[in-house]
Design an enzyme around this catalytic site. Structure first.
Site, PDB file in Angstrom:
ATOM      1  N   CYS A   1     -20.638  10.596  47.290  1.00  0.00           N
ATOM      2  CA  CYS A   1     -19.503  11.214  46.620  1.00  0.00           C
ATOM      3  C   CYS A   1     -19.909  11.676  45.228  1.00  0.00           C
ATOM      4  CB  CYS A   1     -18.297  10.290  46.483  1.00  0.00           C
ATOM      5  SG  CYS A   1     -17.716   9.591  48.021  1.00  0.00           S
TER       6      CYS A   1
ATOM      7  N   ARG B   1     -23.695  15.748  47.200  1.00  0.00           N
ATOM      8  CA  ARG B   1     -23.489  14.303  47.253  1.00  0.00           C
ATOM      9  C   ARG B   1     -22.551  13.893  48.390  1.00  0.00           C
ATOM     10  NH1 ARG B   1     -25.124  11.908  42.411  1.00  0.00           N
ATOM     11  NH2 ARG B   1     -23.867  10.084  42.887  1.00  0.00           N
TER      12      ARG B   1
ATOM     13  N   TRP C   1     -18.225  11.752  50.604  1.00  0.00           N
ATOM     14  CA  TRP C   1     -19.007  11.374  51.783  1.00  0.00           C
ATOM     15  C   TRP C   1     -18.314  10.133  52.318  1.00  0.00           C
ATOM     16  CZ3 TRP C   1     -22.089   7.156  53.337  1.00  0.00           C
ATOM     17  CH2 TRP C   1     -22.885   7.398  54.474  1.00  0.00           C
TER      18      TRP C   1
ATOM     19  N   ASN D   1     -16.441   6.937  43.093  1.00  0.00           N
ATOM     20  CA  ASN D   1     -17.686   6.956  43.865  1.00  0.00           C
ATOM     21  C   ASN D   1     -18.194   5.523  43.922  1.00  0.00           C
ATOM     22  OD1 ASN D   1     -20.240   7.493  44.974  1.00  0.00           O
ATOM     23  ND2 ASN D   1     -21.117   7.831  42.943  1.00  0.00           N
ATOM     24  N   GLY D   2     -18.437   5.026  45.131  1.00  0.00           N
ATOM     25  CA  GLY D   2     -18.916   3.654  45.279  1.00  0.00           C
ATOM     26  C   GLY D   2     -18.179   2.989  46.417  1.00  0.00           C
TER      27      GLY D   2
ATOM     28  N   GLU E   1     -42.730  12.460  58.482  1.00  0.00           N
ATOM     29  CA  GLU E   1     -41.893  13.350  57.675  1.00  0.00           C
ATOM     30  C   GLU E   1     -41.416  14.539  58.513  1.00  0.00           C
ATOM     31  OE1 GLU E   1     -40.361  13.033  55.045  1.00  0.00           O
ATOM     32  OE2 GLU E   1     -39.898  15.052  54.359  1.00  0.00           O
TER      33      GLU E   1
ATOM     34  N   LYS F   1     -37.492  15.443  59.176  1.00  0.00           N
ATOM     35  CA  LYS F   1     -36.924  16.753  58.819  1.00  0.00           C
ATOM     36  C   LYS F   1     -36.242  17.380  60.032  1.00  0.00           C
ATOM     37  CE  LYS F   1     -36.784  16.897  55.257  1.00  0.00           C
ATOM     38  NZ  LYS F   1     -37.499  16.053  54.301  1.00  0.00           N
TER      39      LYS F   1
ATOM     40  N   GLU G   1     -32.880  15.551  60.893  1.00  0.00           N
ATOM     41  CA  GLU G   1     -31.750  15.717  59.975  1.00  0.00           C
ATOM     42  C   GLU G   1     -31.223  17.143  59.960  1.00  0.00           C
ATOM     43  OE1 GLU G   1     -34.140  15.589  55.694  1.00  0.00           O
ATOM     44  OE2 GLU G   1     -32.074  14.938  55.735  1.00  0.00           O
TER      45      GLU G   1
ATOM     46  N   HIS H   1     -49.733   4.252  75.033  1.00  0.00           N
ATOM     47  CA  HIS H   1     -49.238   2.881  75.223  1.00  0.00           C
ATOM     48  C   HIS H   1     -47.729   2.852  75.491  1.00  0.00           C
ATOM     49  CE1 HIS H   1     -53.160   1.333  74.234  1.00  0.00           C
ATOM     50  NE2 HIS H   1     -53.171   2.067  73.140  1.00  0.00           N
TER      51      HIS H   1
ATOM     52  N   LYS I   1     -27.031  14.004  49.823  1.00  0.00           N
ATOM     53  CA  LYS I   1     -28.341  13.934  49.189  1.00  0.00           C
ATOM     54  C   LYS I   1     -28.572  12.604  48.487  1.00  0.00           C
ATOM     55  CE  LYS I   1     -31.771  16.666  46.986  1.00  0.00           C
ATOM     56  NZ  LYS I   1     -32.603  16.690  48.205  1.00  0.00           N
TER      57      LYS I   1
HETATM   58  C1  AGP Z   1     -34.648  13.590  52.970  1.00  0.00           C
HETATM   59  O1  AGP Z   1     -34.738  14.838  53.569  1.00  0.00           O
HETATM   60  C2  AGP Z   1     -33.424  12.873  53.206  1.00  0.00           C
HETATM   61  N1  AGP Z   1     -32.272  13.629  52.890  1.00  0.00           N
HETATM   62  C3  AGP Z   1     -33.370  11.412  52.815  1.00  0.00           C
HETATM   63  O2  AGP Z   1     -34.205  10.740  53.715  1.00  0.00           O
HETATM   64  C4  AGP Z   1     -33.758  11.016  51.390  1.00  0.00           C
HETATM   65  O3  AGP Z   1     -35.116  11.222  51.202  1.00  0.00           O
HETATM   66  C5  AGP Z   1     -33.382   9.539  51.162  1.00  0.00           C
HETATM   67  O4  AGP Z   1     -31.998   9.385  51.285  1.00  0.00           O
HETATM   68  C6  AGP Z   1     -33.862   9.005  49.841  1.00  0.00           C
HETATM   69  O5  AGP Z   1     -33.224   9.633  48.764  1.00  0.00           O
HETATM   70  P1  AGP Z   1     -33.777   9.418  47.297  1.00  0.00           P
HETATM   71  O6  AGP Z   1     -35.131  10.012  47.256  1.00  0.00           O
HETATM   72  O7  AGP Z   1     -32.808  10.111  46.390  1.00  0.00           O
HETATM   73  O8  AGP Z   1     -33.831   7.934  47.057  1.00  0.00           O
END
Ligand code: AGP
Length: 603
Positions: free
Chosen positions: A2, A27, A77, A103-104, A479, A483, A486, A502, A598
């Site tokens: 949020c 956010r 969020w 937020n929280g 990674e 990607k 998500e 395996h 994010k």
């Molecule tokens: C990355 O593409 C993601 N959106 C997510 O995994 C992100 O890296 C993770 O939430 C960590 O965020 P931060 O780097 O702000 O701690």
């Protein structure tokens, strides 16, 4: 999670709040809302489960009393309660006098709600945050003073909060923070509060970051208190967002822009850090004690970047290393004299903050590697290294991964040189090797943009994707799978290529896309053959002749023992572009993938 924002300006609050919410939307984007004081001393509130543009149109259509320059805004969020308009913030008290944005997470919300309902409060939503407006209402009846009421209300809360409360009757606004980020700022334009400096950067050059337990009256002169007593205001910090443009610069989305920025971002970081590597001054400037081992800690992409840095410590300096998933790290037992590197782009990820709080550091030390130098993580660590990637708006981390890796590897080299694990000449040669990275990234972008679009049609209907690598390539496979998941909402997993036989090989059938990071280990050929024998569609990311010839091996001879020991960093580029192109072909919003945000400030 949020984003919250508040303002008191001479001009109308509406357009400012809308612009700020657009900048905070990363956010969370389940819903958005504003509450603005009218010139009549009532509250005008507007909320939507659509994007901020809808809120903007709703405000344009406002036909009630004129709106003042004082208001609060929120982008959500969802954690507690479904994504509905009634659950959207701001939340008001029973009398529609006080509205709050939060937020929280209020951990004792259920118990507080029961108590408040017993005393006659009527709740409009399912969300935990609503208890805050009713608590303030109750306290306001006792003290008649918003600052005291917010203080008293927050003393009854358990959990985390960044709150701004607006009293329509008096126009007073009070902010409170505990384990959630909140910044406050004054300028000739007015008084502001926001979860992130980017939301208010156009209006302020400096700001003050609230600490746990702070309550601040957002008046002409800020009044700072903690536990009801006056407290010293924190120092002003300069906004590093001044002059930053938020536009797409001709790109169709922020992810495209941020991928394209990687060579320039890398060059800028290397130019700044290179003179401090071989002489050990980058490490010395961090003022951290000597270490015997390294542990990296983070979530998602930041954890992957940390794993590359851990690999570099091992490959370049024989330093024992490990990685910790932050959400599982609380019970980890630290060996003595461990350098713990906590990585977080935002510096506000709750899992990371919880982990560093819970870890028993003993003789170990904690370094933050973040893109947000004023973040909670930066403030809690023994030392902080800014990866200086600049603003990253797309929810999927791209250029911050590259920036974290380069900054972390530069720091690793400097630490190894300072502690005489490597000699200065070797450190200098490694630094020269780092200088190749911007070109390698640029080459990877060009090669990927050519090779990937023709592949997409062929793989777009697959329901699952495998990513394989060996050695230093495994973390890049991780990674790539992250990607793709998500952004495209399709299943993707990564494996060390040798592990395939395996078990996971059973997943491979005719046409299954298998993305292989070919960073030069000859054993990967037999792993590729195993996939091809089952009809799998191998997409090889490697040097010349590969499906995606994006790796620097095609540019010339890599330096033996150089970046190929912990790289290949440029392989992240085709992985980003593959995920983005597939997601676009599937009609996804690549900047705002569903269910994500994010900055994940809840556990
Ligand atoms: C990355 O593409 C993601 N959106 C997510 O995994 C992100 O890296 C993770 O939430 C960590 O965020 P931060 O780097 O702000 O701690």
């Amino acid at each position: 999670m949020c984003g919250i924002v508040a303002c008191r300006m001479d001009e109308a609050a509406g357009p400012f709040l809308i612009d700020a919410l657009k900048l905070l939307e990363y956010r969370g984007y389940d819903s958005a809302g504003v509450a603005i004081r009218t010139v009549d001393g009532t509250m005008a509130s507007s909320r939507t489960t659509n994007r901020v543009e809808t809120l903007e149109r709703q405000l344009d259509d406002w036909s009630g009393p004129a709106l003042s320059g004082t208001g609060i805004g929120h982008t959500r969020w969802a954690t507690h309660g479904a994504v509905t308009e009634t659950n959207a913030h701001p939340h008001a008290d029973c009398r529609q006098r006080v509205s709050i944005v939060h937020n929280g997470i209020i951990e004792n919300a259920d118990a507080l709600r029961r108590q408040l309902e017993q005393t006659g409060h009527v709740f409009a939503s399912e969300v935990d945050s609503e208890v805050v407006s009713h608590l303030i209402e109750e306290e306001l009846l006792i003290t008649g003073d918003l600052h005291s009421a917010v203080t008293a209300a927050t003393l009854r809360l358990h959990g985390s909060w960044a709150i701004v409360a607006l009293d329509a009757e008096t126009g007073r606004m009070v902010a409170a923070a505990h384990r959630s980020p909140l910044l406050v700022a004054h300028s000739a334009k007015g008084v502001f509060a926001a979860s992130d400096i980017n939301a208010i950067a156009e209006f302020v050059d400096e700001f003050q970051a609230m600490s746990d337990g702070d309550v601040v009256e957002l008046a002409e002169e800020f009044v700072w208190t903690r536990s009801g007593a006056h407290s010293a205001a924190p120092a002003y910090a300069a906004s590093n967002w001044s002059g930053v443009t938020h536009g797409l610069a001709g790109h169709s989305d922020y992810m495209s822009k941020e991928i394209a920025e990687q060579p320039e971002t890398a060059a800028r970081i290397i130019d700044r850090l290179a003179p401090m590597i071989a002489d050990g001054s980058l490490w010395a400037g961090l003022n951290l004690p000597p270490f015997e081992r390294v542990a990296v800690l983070g979530c998602g992409t930041s954890l992957n970047a940390g794993r590359v840095i851990a690999n570099a410590f091992g490959a370049l300096g024989d330093v024992p290393n490990s990685s910790l998933i932050a959400s599982e790290a609380s019970s980890a037992i630290m060996d003595p004299r461990t350098l713990v590197i906590a990585l977080s782009q935002s510096g506000e990820t709750a899992d990371v903050l919880r982990a560093i709080d819970d870890l028993d550091l003993g003789t170990s030390s904690l370094m933050a590697l973040t893109n947000s130098e004023h973040s909670t993580l930066a403030r809690r660590a023994d030392s902080m290294l800014n990866c200086n990637a600049g603003p990253e708006i797309g929810v999927a981390a791209t250029k911050t991964f590259v920036a974290q890796v380069i900054t972390g590897v530069a720091m690793a080299l400097s630490a190894l040189a300072a502690t005489r694990r490597i000699d200065r000449d070797y450190a200098r040669r490694q630094t020269d090797d780092l200088r190749r990275i911007p070109d390698l990234l640029a080459h990877a972008i060009a090669a990927s943009q050519k090779a990937i679009p023709p592949l997409i049609e062929e793989i777009r209907d697959a329901q699952g994707y495998l990513f394989l690598g060996r050695g230093a390539g495994v973390v890049y496979a991780a990674e790539g799978a992250l990607k793709l998941k998500e952004l495209s909402y399709r299943w993707a997993e990564h494996y060390p290529a040798g592990e395939l036989k395996h078990g996971p090989l059973a997943l491979v059938e005719a046409g299954t896309p298998v993305v292989v990071i070919d960073s030069g280990d000859r054993r990967i050929e037999s792993n590729i053959a195993e996939v091809e024998a089952r009809g799998g569609r191998v997409i090889r990311i490697g040097g010349a002749g590969s499906t995606i010839p994006a790796l620097g091996l095609s540019l010339g001879t890599p330096m033996p023992g150089g970046i190929d020991r912990w790289g290949p960093l440029e392989s992240v580029v085709p992985l980003q572009i593959l995920a983005r192109d597939l997601a676009l072909a599937l009609g996804r919003d690549v900047d705002k993938p569903r269910n994500l945000a994010k900055s994940v400030t809840v556990e």
